[in-house]
Structure formats: structure tokens, C-alpha cells
Design an enzyme around this catalytic site. Sequence first.
Site, mmCIF file in Angstrom:
data_model
loop_
_atom_site.group_PDB
_atom_site.id
_atom_site.type_symbol
_atom_site.label_atom_id
_atom_site.label_comp_id
_atom_site.label_asym_id
_atom_site.label_seq_id
_atom_site.Cartn_x
_atom_site.Cartn_y
_atom_site.Cartn_z
ATOM 1 N N SER A 62 7.821 14.768 20.617
ATOM 2 C CA SER A 62 7.244 13.500 20.427
ATOM 3 C C SER A 62 5.786 13.645 20.732
ATOM 4 C CB SER A 62 7.687 12.466 21.465
ATOM 5 O OG SER A 62 6.944 11.307 21.134
ATOM 6 N N TYR B 152 9.895 9.409 29.293
ATOM 7 C CA TYR B 152 10.220 9.924 28.282
ATOM 8 C C TYR B 152 9.177 10.787 27.653
ATOM 9 C CZ TYR B 152 11.028 9.896 22.821
ATOM 10 O OH TYR B 152 11.207 10.490 21.475
#
Length: 271
Positions: A152, A165
Site C-alpha cells: 500500500s 494498516y
Amino acid sequence: MPNLAGRRGCPVQQQSEFAGSVAMVTGAGQGIGAAVVRALVAEGAVVAAVDRNAGALEALVAEVPGVRPYVLDVSDAQSVEKTVELIEEQLGSIATLVNVAGILRTAPVVELTDADWADTFAVNTTGVFHTSRAVGRRMADRGRGAVVTVGSNAAGVPRAGMAAYAASKAAATMFTRCLGLELARSGVRCNVVSPGSTDTEMQRALWGEDAEASEQRVIDGDLGSWRVGIPLGRIAAPADIAEAVVFLASDRARHITMHDLYVDGGATLRA
């Protein structure tokens, strides 16, 4: 009739390098994982679709005939080893591993629970370790293979409310690059694709009831949360990420390893 193949105006159809090769895709039940499965199948690969959601796998198999489903929780090391062994027994040697499985738990750090932190790392980081170790060992013995981890852009840019995350993806990214360094002499390439905002169920779970307005806010950015917008003016489709994954897994990227490819429409302003 003369053979016109190769003459001007008669292009030769070349068989994809993935034709007949075995690919294992985790998190295959939906979103980016499902898009990667579709892209690899379109290239002729034999795809082992791995997900802990049996229902999602059933729906994928109904949509994409020929995909072989395997129900697996990547956070369970023993199950990963058994599943990888089973895939190779049933389908053949795994030539491509794509790590997509991931979860998102959002909260300010001071409100983040131990369980949310642990669960996020169990899937997003430890799961990548489990599958990469099991498949990478076999690839190294064979002297070939490609591993692509879907990370990501949050791994490189702080995000408010997404500490678990972002940290888990940063760890998975560096793990994959270290793996690439260790396996390079064995002929195994390991790379990362780092998406930005992508139109998936995970993304839409962050939106309000007005999806169109929420999407525009992501594109425009939010100074209040120190979030830059998307210069290209659109949110990625899962297929955009899948195309990058297939490229890095292919021989077109044969001299690329330990690379982190951002596919975010310029959102991180990364050069």
C-alpha cells in the site's frame, strides 16, 4: 495454402509465457485479489485461488471457470504449508506467488485495541511471511519463480487512523525486499506493488452513504487529515493494480527485483 504467419499485415499470435504455469494468489475472493486471478487466467495461467472466505471463492470459480479454490487462513503457518504442498501435488510447481490477502482496522492509535493491532499484523505481515517462506523455499530449489506482494502507498506515507494498516504494510514491503535479496542468486524475483485508493469493498467501507461524494473527496484530498488528493483525478480500478502485478511477475520484468511500484495516480507525489 501458403503460410502467411509473420508476413506484413499478418501478426503472429504468441502464446503467453504464463500459459500452463501455476500461480497462487492469496486474498483471491474479491477486490484486487480477484482482479489478479482474472488477469492471470486471461494470460493462460493455472490459478490456485486462496482465501479464507469459502463463499467468495465459490462465486469467483463460477465467474472464472478453471480456477482452483483453496480455503486457507494465511495467518495459520501449518495450514499454509499443507495448502502449498497440496497445490503443488494437484496443479504442479508454483511459478508465481501473489500476496494480496489483507485486512483493515481503522482507529486513532490511542484507541486502537490490542486485538486490532495483532489481527492486522497476523494477516498483512505474518501471512505474507508464511506464504512466501513456504513457496519461496520451493522456488529457490527449482532456481526460478516470482513473488509479488500487494502492499500500500500507506506504507510510505503516514495516514491518520490507519497506523496498524500502514505499519503492517510497511513491514510486509521490507520483508519482501529482504526476501528478494536473499533469493536473487537462486533466480527468484520478489517485488511489491503499492496501490493507492482503489475501488474495492475495503475502500468503500471507509465511505459514507453517498459513494459518489465520498469518492470525490478521496480524489480531491483532505487538508484536515493531511491527505493529498489524486493528481490523475480518478480512483484506481482493481484491474489497474492487477496489470502491474502481472507485469512484475512476467519475464518483461526479468531484471527487476526488490522494487516497490506505486500505482496510486500520483497521490503520494512519489518521484
